[in-house]
Scaffold this active site. Structure first.
Site, PDB file in Angstrom:
ATOM      1  N   VAL A  98       0.829  -1.218   0.000  1.00 30.14           N
ATOM      2  CA  VAL A  98       0.000   0.000   0.000  1.00 30.14           C
ATOM      3  C   VAL A  98       0.861   1.265   0.000  1.00 30.14           C
ATOM      4  O   VAL A  98       2.018   1.236   0.423  1.00 30.14           O
ATOM      5  CB  VAL A  98      -0.981   0.051   1.209  1.00 30.14           C
ATOM      6  CG1 VAL A  98      -1.988  -1.078   1.135  1.00 30.14           C
ATOM      7  CG2 VAL A  98      -0.237   0.038   2.518  1.00 30.14           C
ATOM      8  N   GLY A 101       2.837   3.611  -4.694  1.00 33.07           N
ATOM      9  CA  GLY A 101       2.832   3.998  -6.101  1.00 33.07           C
ATOM     10  C   GLY A 101       2.561   2.850  -7.051  1.00 33.07           C
ATOM     11  O   GLY A 101       2.767   2.976  -8.253  1.00 33.07           O
ATOM     12  N   ASP A 148      -4.600   5.346 -12.708  1.00 29.50           N
ATOM     13  CA  ASP A 148      -4.483   4.072 -11.981  1.00 29.50           C
ATOM     14  C   ASP A 148      -5.637   3.136 -12.336  1.00 29.50           C
ATOM     15  O   ASP A 148      -5.424   1.984 -12.721  1.00 29.50           O
ATOM     16  CB  ASP A 148      -4.494   4.310 -10.461  1.00 29.50           C
ATOM     17  CG  ASP A 148      -3.152   4.749  -9.937  1.00 29.50           C
ATOM     18  OD1 ASP A 148      -2.348   5.245 -10.743  1.00 29.50           O
ATOM     19  OD2 ASP A 148      -2.906   4.603  -8.727  1.00 29.50           O
TER      20      ASP A 148
HETATM   21  O1  PMV Z   1      -1.090   6.311  -6.875  1.00 31.93           O
HETATM   22  P1  PMV Z   1       0.292   6.596  -7.395  1.00 31.93           P
HETATM   23  O2  PMV Z   1       1.305   6.799  -6.334  1.00 31.93           O
HETATM   24  O3  PMV Z   1       0.695   5.675  -8.482  1.00 31.93           O
HETATM   25  O4  PMV Z   1       0.220   8.039  -8.105  1.00 31.93           O
HETATM   26  C1  PMV Z   1      -0.694   8.304  -9.097  1.00 31.93           C
HETATM   27  C2  PMV Z   1      -0.121   9.209 -10.106  1.00 31.93           C
HETATM   28  C3  PMV Z   1      -0.275  10.693  -9.883  1.00 31.93           C
HETATM   29  O5  PMV Z   1      -0.061  11.270 -11.170  1.00 31.93           O
HETATM   30  C4  PMV Z   1       0.757  11.215  -8.914  1.00 31.93           C
HETATM   31  C5  PMV Z   1      -1.649  11.078  -9.380  1.00 31.93           C
HETATM   32  C6  PMV Z   1      -2.769  10.821 -10.367  1.00 31.93           C
HETATM   33  O6  PMV Z   1      -3.921  10.812  -9.928  1.00 31.93           O
HETATM   34  O7  PMV Z   1      -2.510  10.678 -11.574  1.00 31.93           O
END
Ligand code: PMV
Length: 309
Positions: A98, A101, A148
């Protein structure tokens, strides 16, 4: 159906994190060696839904899990199919660390939504599943770009621009990445919030950085689609230095990036929200063991090798 199971992969952002929140493109790939799994089993009548997440030490009735991403996911699935709450136990399990990223929140939500839909005799297509998980992501992240949920629900490499249909793409030649975890948990909400504050303070500088990240991401897509893997290294290095200017790197991330480059990586950068979590290093197949050892020596708590193909 008495029982249904669904899985969803983790993800790696290759280029464009943070700038993607401001309308620039980003490139991301699924990380299938890490997975979230959800199983829905029928239970005693009259008990409603109970959610178990052994990894998180959680066992709660749906009604008591209000405000969590898990409960929100269940509510959205039931609302979509206009179904009442069934009597069922939902078990959620994930090997994706968790706040690092790698998309753990979106993957758990995607696996849960699909398992529950299947249990109810329904099926969620990739676009519908992604839109549903995006609603849940807002609970965690405030202003997510949607990358994501998109890469995880489509389970394919994506070139993503906020508010546009995602484009999937295929690398012309496979390439090797070494992924190393700083061990520092870093919630995306915090780093996204910090970038927003910086952008509000100095919009001109931030916009220029976002634009340059966007052009790096487009060049990277061209390189990947034409099999020009060595061109990716310098693009990763440049992207990392721009992320440093956005103040989302950290001493731990910079140490791992430096160690990978010193060990012969073709390029390296943080991946995801930053301030902790994971970094990625582009490697030739032969250099993978050497770069892995260098990253472990530099303090990485977990190092993985993955092939993007
Ligand atoms: O959830 P992560 O840590 O993979 O970050 C997502 C990527 C960001 O660009 C930082 C945020 C987003 O919503 O796109």
């Amino acid at each position: 159906m008495a029982e249904a199971t669904a899985r969803a992969p983790g993800k790696l952002i290759l280029f464009g994190e943070h700038a993607v929140v401001y309308g620039q493109p980003a490139l991301a790939v699924p990380l299938t060696s890490l997975q979230a799994t959800a199983t829905v089993r029928s239970s005693t009548a009259g008990h409603g839904i109970v959610i178990e997440a052994e990894d998180l030490g959680l066992r709660v009735a749906l009604a008591k899990a209000a405000e969590t991403g898990l409960a929100k996911t269940v509510e959205l699935v039931l609302a979509r199919f206009r179904m009442p709450e069934p009597d069922a136990v939902i078990s959620v399990h994930s090997t994706i660390p968790v706040a690092s990223g790698l998309g753990s929140g979106a993957a758990v939500s995607a696996a849960l939504a699909q398992a529950l839909a299947t249990y109810l005799g329904q099926r969620l297509g990739a676009a519908t599943l992604s839109a549903l998980v995006f609603e849940v992501e807002k609970v965690h992240h405030g202003t997510p770009s949607g990358i994501d949920n998109t890469v995880i629900c489509y389970s394919k490499p994506v070139f993503f621009v906020r508010d546009l249909e995602p484009e999937t793409f295929r690398p012309a030649a496979p390439f090797d990445l070494v992924v190393a975890d700083t061990g520092v948990a870093s919630p995306t909400r915090v780093s996204v919030g910090a970038v927003r504050e910086g952008w509000e303070r100095d919009p001109q500088t931030y916009e220029a950085i976002f634009k340059e990240i966007g052009s790096i991401t487009r060049s990277a897509r061209t390189a990947i689609e034409s099999g020009d893997v060595t061109a990716l290294g310098p693009l990763m290095n440049r992207n990392h230095s721009l992320l440093q200017r956005l103040d989302v790197s950290s001493p731990e991330l910079d140490r791992l990036v430096g160690a990978a480059l010193a060990a012969g990586a073709l390029g390296a950068k943080l991946s995801g929200g930053g301030r902790g979590g994971n970094m990625i290093a582009l490697s030739t197949r032969d250099s993978v063991p050497h770069i892995t050892t260098a990253l472990e020596t530099a303090g990485a708590v977990r190092v993985m090798h993955t092939v993007v193909s």
